[in-house]
Design a protein around this motif. Structure first.
Motif, mmCIF file in Angstrom:
data_model
loop_
_atom_site.group_PDB
_atom_site.id
_atom_site.type_symbol
_atom_site.label_atom_id
_atom_site.label_comp_id
_atom_site.label_asym_id
_atom_site.label_seq_id
_atom_site.Cartn_x
_atom_site.Cartn_y
_atom_site.Cartn_z
ATOM 1 N N ASP A 137 -0.849 2.394 -7.239
ATOM 2 C CA ASP A 137 -0.081 1.424 -6.462
ATOM 3 C C ASP A 137 0.174 1.941 -5.051
ATOM 4 O O ASP A 137 0.702 1.211 -4.207
ATOM 5 N N LEU A 138 -0.194 3.188 -4.819
ATOM 6 C CA LEU A 138 -0.041 3.807 -3.509
ATOM 7 C C LEU A 138 -0.966 5.013 -3.428
ATOM 8 O O LEU A 138 -0.977 5.854 -4.335
ATOM 9 N N PHE A 139 -1.741 5.085 -2.354
ATOM 10 C CA PHE A 139 -2.512 6.280 -2.043
ATOM 11 C C PHE A 139 -1.947 6.832 -0.747
ATOM 12 O O PHE A 139 -2.112 6.237 0.320
ATOM 13 N N CYS A 160 -6.251 -0.375 -2.663
ATOM 14 C CA CYS A 160 -4.940 0.179 -2.985
ATOM 15 C C CYS A 160 -4.094 0.294 -1.721
ATOM 16 O O CYS A 160 -4.602 0.646 -0.652
ATOM 17 N N PRO A 161 -2.785 0.015 -1.791
ATOM 18 C CA PRO A 161 -1.911 0.257 -0.638
ATOM 19 C C PRO A 161 -2.013 1.718 -0.180
ATOM 20 O O PRO A 161 -2.136 2.630 -0.992
ATOM 21 N N ILE A 162 -1.931 1.920 1.128
ATOM 22 C CA ILE A 162 -2.112 3.244 1.727
ATOM 23 C C ILE A 162 -0.820 3.674 2.413
ATOM 24 O O ILE A 162 -0.169 2.880 3.092
ATOM 25 N N GLY A 163 -0.458 4.945 2.223
ATOM 26 C CA GLY A 163 0.714 5.492 2.885
ATOM 27 C C GLY A 163 0.370 6.731 3.685
ATOM 28 O O GLY A 163 -0.763 7.245 3.633
ATOM 29 N N PHE A 164 1.362 7.221 4.437
ATOM 30 C CA PHE A 164 1.167 8.433 5.229
ATOM 31 C C PHE A 164 2.414 9.296 5.140
ATOM 32 O O PHE A 164 3.539 8.809 5.271
#
Length: 266
Positions: free
Chosen positions: A156-158, A184-188
């Motif tokens: 649900d988050l990469f 997939c949703p991407i984060g930082f």
């Protein structure tokens, strides 16, 4: 875009995951009033001889108390290198319904193993986040980026973790590759090794990331993270509603810890 505050989890590297109850209570109350979507509270670890404070294990009693106090989504982290699927009934079974997301700290070389672990976590009903480290060296891991196609339907988050220091151009280049591989949703998760946590995160936001990580006063491992108060101040200029009185109070709460531990670039 969602904001994830991981002060207690990442900041725990300086305090051995010990935080005074008054600090935690003040932190939770502030997070309730600020435009934060997720709180990452700590790790879930199997028992060991090494001393870890409360948020190194994040026991059920603590989670129940925070769940009652907190209006935001909660997550805890698993360390992939020390966690196997057979550990999950003990680690995660008791906290079903208490936390929303399980994030997994992952070395890219162990991606295949992490995927198996993530699938098992997903079957237990949790949202699943991949916190994948060593972003600046991903090209050195043969075939790693091509494997990101396997995230769909599992993660649900990469989250792209800047472990060693990258530049804004690197953010743009790597984000484009990741975006081409997965839906997939991407984060930082930006660190301040090169004092670029803020500019790198703002660049990632311009690229279109779905999640941004930060911590109060930048509290976190090594050189520390992007300061949540800086990120919120920048986003407020774009229209995000931020109660700066509350933000100032929670910063003051953590100043004593900063004076004691002095995290950050030095």
């Amino acid at each position: 875009m969602k904001l994830l505050d991981c002060t207690l989890r990442d900041g725990g590297y300086y305090t051995n995951w010990d935080f005074d109850d008054t600090v935690v209570d003040s932190y939770i109350q502030a997070m309730n009033a600020l435009p934060i979507d997720y709180l990452e509270l700590g790790y879930r670890n199997m028992p060991s001889k090494e001393y870890l404070g409360k948020f190194g294990y994040t026991p059920v009693s603590v989670l129940k108390k925070i769940r009652q106090q907190c209006t935001k989504k909660l997550d805890v982290m698993l360390n992939e290198k020390s966690t196997r699927p057979e550990h999950l009934p003990e680690l995660l079974g008791p906290i079903v319904g208490l936390v929303d997301m399980i994030r997994i700290a992952i070395d890219p070389k162990n991606f295949d193993r992490a995927l198996v672990l993530a699938q098992a976590v997903k079957r237990m009903g949790f949202e699943v986040g991949f916190n994948t480290m060593y972003m600046s060296k991903w090209h050195d891991y043969k075939g790693f980026l091509d494997k990101l196609t396997q995230l769909d339907g599992v993660a649900d988050l990469f989250c792209m973790v800047d472990s060693f220091g990258v530049a804004p151009k690197d953010i743009k280049d790597i984000y484009a590759i990741v975006k081409s591989k997965t839906t997939c949703p991407i984060g930082f998760h930006g660190h301040n090794n090169l004092q670029m946590g803020l500019i790198n995160t703002l660049t990632a936001i311009e690229c279109g990331i779905d999640y941004a990580d930060a911590t109060i006063l930048g509290m976190g491992r090594g050189a520390g993270n992007l300061n949540m108060e800086l990120l919120l101040t920048c986003l407020a200029k774009g229209g995000l509603e931020v109660d700066f009185n509350v933000l100032g109070e929670v910063v003051e709460t953590f100043k004593t810890l900063y004076e004691e531990h002095r995290w950050g670039t030095n």
